[in-house]
Design a protein around this motif. Sequence first.
Motif, PDB file in Angstrom:
ATOM      1  N   CYS A 168       0.725  -1.359  -0.183  1.00 55.72           N
ATOM      2  CA  CYS A 168       0.226  -0.049  -0.050  1.00 55.72           C
ATOM      3  C   CYS A 168       1.111   1.352  -0.050  1.00 55.72           C
ATOM      4  CB  CYS A 168      -0.867  -0.049   1.195  1.00 55.72           C
ATOM      5  SG  CYS A 168      -2.159  -1.287   1.200  1.00 55.72           S
ATOM      6  N   ILE A 169       1.975   1.461   0.981  1.00 53.93           N
ATOM      7  CA  ILE A 169       2.870   2.451   0.953  1.00 53.93           C
ATOM      8  C   ILE A 169       3.639   2.572  -0.291  1.00 53.93           C
ATOM      9  CG2 ILE A 169       4.787   3.378   1.960  1.00 53.93           C
ATOM     10  CD1 ILE A 169       4.111   2.266   4.828  1.00 53.93           C
ATOM     11  N   SER A 170       3.921   1.512  -1.099  1.00 53.82           N
ATOM     12  CA  SER A 170       4.708   1.745  -2.229  1.00 53.82           C
ATOM     13  C   SER A 170       3.591   2.310  -3.219  1.00 53.82           C
ATOM     14  CB  SER A 170       4.973   0.398  -2.577  1.00 53.82           C
ATOM     15  OG  SER A 170       5.141   0.206  -4.108  1.00 53.82           O
ATOM     16  N   ALA A 171       2.355   2.033  -3.056  1.00 51.33           N
ATOM     17  CA  ALA A 171       1.378   2.525  -3.954  1.00 51.33           C
ATOM     18  C   ALA A 171       0.922   4.088  -3.805  1.00 51.33           C
ATOM     19  CB  ALA A 171       0.001   1.770  -4.014  1.00 51.33           C
ATOM     20  N   THR A 172       1.063   4.457  -2.548  1.00 55.77           N
ATOM     21  CA  THR A 172       1.031   5.906  -2.167  1.00 55.77           C
ATOM     22  C   THR A 172       2.016   6.659  -2.684  1.00 55.77           C
ATOM     23  OG1 THR A 172       1.586   5.809  -0.183  1.00 55.77           O
ATOM     24  CG2 THR A 172      -0.807   5.311  -0.371  1.00 55.77           C
ATOM     25  N   VAL A 173       3.161   6.091  -3.003  1.00 54.86           N
ATOM     26  CA  VAL A 173       4.467   7.074  -3.112  1.00 54.86           C
ATOM     27  C   VAL A 173       4.244   7.599  -4.623  1.00 54.86           C
ATOM     28  CG1 VAL A 173       6.648   6.830  -3.387  1.00 54.86           C
ATOM     29  CG2 VAL A 173       5.976   5.920  -1.455  1.00 54.86           C
ATOM     30  N   ILE A 174       3.522   6.884  -5.791  1.00 55.49           N
ATOM     31  CA  ILE A 174       3.537   7.139  -6.742  1.00 55.49           C
ATOM     32  C   ILE A 174       2.891   8.144  -7.068  1.00 55.49           C
ATOM     33  CG2 ILE A 174       2.892   6.313  -9.111  1.00 55.49           C
ATOM     34  CD1 ILE A 174       3.030   3.468  -8.243  1.00 55.49           C
ATOM     35  N   PRO A 175       1.459   8.691  -6.599  1.00 55.26           N
ATOM     36  CA  PRO A 175       1.355   9.960  -6.888  1.00 55.26           C
ATOM     37  C   PRO A 175       1.767  11.188  -6.078  1.00 55.26           C
ATOM     38  CG  PRO A 175      -0.290   8.667  -5.487  1.00 55.26           C
ATOM     39  CD  PRO A 175       0.873   7.504  -5.832  1.00 55.26           C
ATOM     40  N   ALA A 176       2.466  10.674  -5.155  1.00 56.84           N
ATOM     41  CA  ALA A 176       3.167  11.597  -4.301  1.00 56.84           C
ATOM     42  C   ALA A 176       4.417  12.275  -5.131  1.00 56.84           C
ATOM     43  CB  ALA A 176       3.895  11.145  -3.034  1.00 56.84           C
ATOM     44  N   LEU A 177       5.149  11.192  -5.954  1.00 58.63           N
ATOM     45  CA  LEU A 177       6.073  11.513  -6.775  1.00 58.63           C
ATOM     46  C   LEU A 177       5.140  12.453  -8.077  1.00 58.63           C
ATOM     47  CD1 LEU A 177       8.076   8.582  -6.813  1.00 58.63           C
ATOM     48  CD2 LEU A 177       9.129  10.856  -6.542  1.00 58.63           C
ATOM     49  N   LEU A 178       4.012  12.305  -8.483  1.00 59.41           N
ATOM     50  CA  LEU A 178       3.644  12.855  -9.692  1.00 59.41           C
ATOM     51  C   LEU A 178       3.113  14.093  -9.251  1.00 59.41           C
ATOM     52  CD1 LEU A 178       1.429  10.004 -11.124  1.00 59.41           C
ATOM     53  CD2 LEU A 178       3.682  10.847 -12.060  1.00 59.41           C
ATOM     54  N   TYR A 179       2.470  14.370  -8.224  1.00 58.44           N
ATOM     55  CA  TYR A 179       1.809  15.723  -7.717  1.00 58.44           C
ATOM     56  C   TYR A 179       2.663  15.998  -6.506  1.00 58.44           C
ATOM     57  CZ  TYR A 179      -1.500  14.057 -10.938  1.00 58.44           C
ATOM     58  OH  TYR A 179      -2.233  13.631 -12.189  1.00 58.44           O
ATOM     59  N   PRO A 180       3.877  16.487  -6.428  1.00 55.00           N
ATOM     60  CA  PRO A 180       4.715  16.940  -5.343  1.00 55.00           C
ATOM     61  C   PRO A 180       4.377  18.098  -4.556  1.00 55.00           C
ATOM     62  CG  PRO A 180       6.017  17.343  -7.359  1.00 55.00           C
ATOM     63  CD  PRO A 180       4.834  16.785  -7.655  1.00 55.00           C
ATOM     64  N   ASP A 181       3.629  19.097  -5.464  1.00 56.09           N
ATOM     65  CA  ASP A 181       3.628  20.367  -4.733  1.00 56.09           C
ATOM     66  C   ASP A 181       2.321  20.532  -3.805  1.00 56.09           C
ATOM     67  OD1 ASP A 181       3.610  23.114  -4.109  1.00 56.09           O
ATOM     68  OD2 ASP A 181       3.586  23.829  -6.409  1.00 56.09           O
ATOM     69  N   THR A 182       2.771  20.696  -2.644  1.00 56.37           N
ATOM     70  CA  THR A 182       1.713  20.809  -1.551  1.00 56.37           C
ATOM     71  C   THR A 182       1.046  21.802  -1.446  1.00 56.37           C
ATOM     72  OG1 THR A 182       3.459  21.503   0.102  1.00 56.37           O
ATOM     73  CG2 THR A 182       2.883  19.091  -0.041  1.00 56.37           C
ATOM     74  N   ARG A 183       1.635  22.798  -2.143  1.00 55.61           N
ATOM     75  CA  ARG A 183       0.958  24.512  -2.054  1.00 55.61           C
ATOM     76  C   ARG A 183      -0.048  24.399  -3.089  1.00 55.61           C
ATOM     77  NH1 ARG A 183       6.030  27.597  -2.682  1.00 55.61           N
ATOM     78  NH2 ARG A 183       6.280  25.815  -4.393  1.00 55.61           N
ATOM     79  N   ASP A 184      -0.204  23.422  -3.970  1.00 54.30           N
ATOM     80  CA  ASP A 184      -1.334  23.555  -5.093  1.00 54.30           C
ATOM     81  C   ASP A 184      -2.480  22.697  -4.765  1.00 54.30           C
ATOM     82  OD1 ASP A 184      -2.596  23.287  -7.282  1.00 54.30           O
ATOM     83  OD2 ASP A 184      -0.922  23.154  -8.528  1.00 54.30           O
ATOM     84  N   GLN A 185      -3.669  23.284  -4.435  1.00 53.93           N
ATOM     85  CA  GLN A 185      -5.038  22.692  -3.852  1.00 53.93           C
ATOM     86  C   GLN A 185      -5.138  21.494  -4.997  1.00 53.93           C
ATOM     87  OE1 GLN A 185      -6.240  22.371  -1.170  1.00 53.93           O
ATOM     88  NE2 GLN A 185      -4.586  24.135  -0.295  1.00 53.93           N
ATOM     89  N   ALA A 186      -5.176  21.808  -6.401  1.00 56.31           N
ATOM     90  CA  ALA A 186      -5.497  20.863  -7.369  1.00 56.31           C
ATOM     91  C   ALA A 186      -4.456  19.602  -7.426  1.00 56.31           C
ATOM     92  CB  ALA A 186      -5.377  21.510  -8.425  1.00 56.31           C
ATOM     93  N   GLN A 187      -3.422  19.897  -7.099  1.00 59.23           N
ATOM     94  CA  GLN A 187      -2.454  18.731  -6.821  1.00 59.23           C
ATOM     95  C   GLN A 187      -2.627  17.897  -5.504  1.00 59.23           C
ATOM     96  OE1 GLN A 187       1.686  19.018  -7.557  1.00 59.23           O
ATOM     97  NE2 GLN A 187       1.704  20.197  -9.313  1.00 59.23           N
ATOM     98  N   ASN A 188      -3.148  18.712  -4.484  1.00 56.52           N
ATOM     99  CA  ASN A 188      -3.400  17.722  -3.341  1.00 56.52           C
ATOM    100  C   ASN A 188      -4.537  16.950  -3.577  1.00 56.52           C
ATOM    101  OD1 ASN A 188      -1.281  19.103  -2.045  1.00 56.52           O
ATOM    102  ND2 ASN A 188      -2.626  20.828  -1.216  1.00 56.52           N
ATOM    103  N   VAL A 189      -5.502  17.520  -4.318  1.00 52.93           N
ATOM    104  CA  VAL A 189      -6.848  16.746  -4.299  1.00 52.93           C
ATOM    105  C   VAL A 189      -6.424  15.374  -5.049  1.00 52.93           C
ATOM    106  CG1 VAL A 189      -9.174  16.660  -5.508  1.00 52.93           C
ATOM    107  CG2 VAL A 189      -8.199  18.510  -4.277  1.00 52.93           C
ATOM    108  N   PHE A 190      -5.939  15.782  -6.353  1.00 55.78           N
ATOM    109  CA  PHE A 190      -5.472  14.573  -7.285  1.00 55.78           C
ATOM    110  C   PHE A 190      -4.540  13.681  -6.430  1.00 55.78           C
ATOM    111  CE2 PHE A 190      -6.507  17.536 -10.949  1.00 55.78           C
ATOM    112  CZ  PHE A 190      -7.498  16.780 -11.141  1.00 55.78           C
ATOM    113  N   CYS A 191      -3.672  14.239  -5.963  1.00 52.00           N
ATOM    114  CA  CYS A 191      -2.731  12.998  -5.180  1.00 52.00           C
ATOM    115  C   CYS A 191      -3.364  12.328  -4.009  1.00 52.00           C
ATOM    116  CB  CYS A 191      -1.617  14.114  -4.471  1.00 52.00           C
ATOM    117  SG  CYS A 191      -0.434  13.018  -3.591  1.00 52.00           S
TER     118      CYS A 191
END
Lengths: 250, 556
Positions: free
Chosen positions: B469-492
């Motif tokens: 599971c953790i390995s799976a959550t890392v993928i979106p974290a790498l794809l959408y790294p910018d925590t200041r961007d709300q849209a990225q947060n939601v997608f991530c």
Amino acid sequence: MLKVDGLVKYYRKTLAVDGISFTVNDGEIVGLVGPNGAGKTTVLRCVTGIVQMTQGRIEVDGVDLEINEEAVKRLIAFVPEVPSPYEMLTVYEHLRFIAMAYKTLGNFDERAYELMQRFDLYDRRNDFVLSLSKGMKQKLAIACAFVHDARAILLDEPLIGIDPKGAKELKNMILDTKQRKGSVLISTHMLDTAEHLCDRIIIIQKGTIIAEGTLEELHQSAKMGRDASLEDVFLSLTEESKVIEATSVS
Amino acid sequence: MKPLLYLEYRQTINSIKNTLRSPKRLIPALFVAAFAFAWIMQTVLLLANAPRPGQFGWKTLGATVHIESLVHSGAFLLLSFGTAVFIFQAFSTGSLIFSIPHIDFLFPTPISRRSVLLMKLLRDYVKYTLWIAGAAIFIGAPVMQTLGGSLYPYGLVSIAALVAYLLFVINVTHTLNIIFTFSFERFKQLGIAIKILLILAIASSVVVGTWHFASTGSADFSLRDAADSPVIKTVFAPADWCSSLILSPVTALNAQKIRFDKLLLLWVLAFVSFMALLSRKENIYEPSLGVSVKVARMKQAMRSGDATALRVQTLQEKGARRAKLLFFPQFGQGATALLWKNLLVRYRMSWGQLLLIAFLPPALVIAIQRLVVWEELLQNLPFILVYMAFLLSITVQPQVRAELKHANILKAMPISAWNVVFVQVMSGTIYLALGTAAFAGSMWLFVPATRTSLLLACTIGSIFLGFACISATVIPALLYPDTRDQAQNVFCNLLGVSLVAVALVPTVVLGVILGILLRFSAIVVVIPVCVINAILGFAGIGVSGAIFRRFDPSGD
Ligand SMILES: Nc1ncnc2c1ncn2[C@@H]1O[C@H](COP(=O)(O)OP(=O)(O)OP(=O)(O)O)[C@@H](O)[C@H]1O
Ligand SMILES: [Mg+2]
């Protein structure tokens, strides 16, 4: 004329300024230098009424701060250290708000136009402050200080982060103020600027003045040659007072 | 006053414009608005169709009166404790909080301090009133509906009472704060006296309540007795009036009289304290400087959505300068050193959470021991552990994104991309394993019935599942790294949750087929589960490694 007499400032129990007296005459530019935490910002904050001085007297053009604070504030302009302007105003609105606060809306539009031109803000006048770069915000803060014709201008580290043109404009504005017989007090770490721009320099350390005067007078008190830079004088004097302190303690 | 109004007006208009202009901000705003609207509509419809009290009414009046007095006591205690905390804080830290632009640009202007204060207070009052009204509608309306009553019109009395009380407390807090900032020495005795009075009042009620609970074991009567202790009732009399007025709609339902005299008294207090605050001559700007800067930093950290930054801020607050207790022996080189660093940072940043992971499970086990039939729970053990793996792995994602803030450092290290990602996953997995082991261990210790091979198998299985599971959550974290961007947060977040859900599928399928349908023993089932999860985990790491190799750290 700005006159500070026996200024003492405690923040609750910490002593930040310990009995400072000085005068900035009409048409004079005075530099306030000192190491970090010396109390420069605190002095400026006391003069602008942001904090309440514990003891002492502050006068601008003969008006006492304690007695008529609003009148004194109207005579002063202040550029804060690393300013953060209102993000949700546009550049123009920001200047306008300041003008309203100082009740100088009279010839505001020409004034704002000129200031925005000088500091390269005109193209951005309808942009939110939010979108400005750090240096542009600094320039906006400086422009705000010149919106009204202040008799005394206080600048806290004004040169940090602005480009050479901005710095040049600022120096011109300061020299203009000097021409108009205003008083300018600049707190700065940039000793070479202080050296060139200021008529007189006050060196403070731990809330007290350790040396004051023209560059020449400072050379004398540091027992240094004419060609020594302010930096050398500053380092020598601040070190020296540390040594004196150490010996007096032991 | 005029410039201040201009400022408020322009800022409001501009932020609305700003929201409307950018879809990134507009979409979440619309979501929130739609949600609030739906809720209010629902409430309104409920109110419209509300059955008259006479129709259903109270089942038994006695029981409801009991509940009413219980709610009253609870509300009173909450209000008094909250008030005490508020006032206590006023002695040490500033209570008036201004924004940094106010400090930089408004404070030096010749606008009188009183106008600035007045504007600020009015703004705050409006804000609090809206909060309270919102809370009353969101919570009060459904509650009143189930009770067969209506929030209107007596809900307005509740709102008015709460608002008055809150204003009173805020005004008193500010006034005390101002006085004690400047005349700290002069009023030392008074300060101590106030503090002692507060402590006495709170302590007396706690003692009475605890004593009652110890001797009778009845929680609700102890609560009532704690609230009825005379000292707290006297010291916090306004809180008492307020808490009885909060229940006005219920009071009306019970056909009792509403004490409007108390409401009036509360408003008088609010007004008098307001005037007292406005009449202070001290420089109100000064006490607000320090605290405003702190709050601004907190907000900044919060807005950037960076959990680490927030934690760092709170650590700074507490004045944590040295690492003292938070020491962790160093081990390893290269990628292993990175693992050490990750574990260390995680431990320093969230040792409170880690304590929670260690102690909450046993506490839970002990607490629910009496309530549940263990044989039933035992059958659900696999699901509980799967659920834990799911929850714990979701929490890893923010950590990885925080780590990616330092991607330029990570990328510069002589460690392969694959290895960097592996270490991220492993440090999350180690904490997950600790949490799972703590839970299983406490089950083993406290509940003899669970000492079976099923527990062992589930624990091992869920650790491997957690790895996947953790390995799976890392993928979106790498794809959408910018925590200041709300849209990225939601997608991530969305992508993370869905990928984790996908990663869960093989385990669930295998578990159901092998364990439930074919009735293999737990140990037999867990072996293929571990294998498949290990494969999934490494596959995920492979994908992440490839992404990280091409990751552009210059994003911000
Ligand atoms: N709001 C405050 N509350 C408590 N102490 C303060 C506050 N502001 C400043 N101080 C303390 O007062 C002293 C003087 O600080 P001040 O900011 O005036 O120094 P400074 O000369 O401006 O330093 P720098 O060069 O770093 O800007 C320092 O010891 C500082 O910690
Ligand atoms: Mg400073």
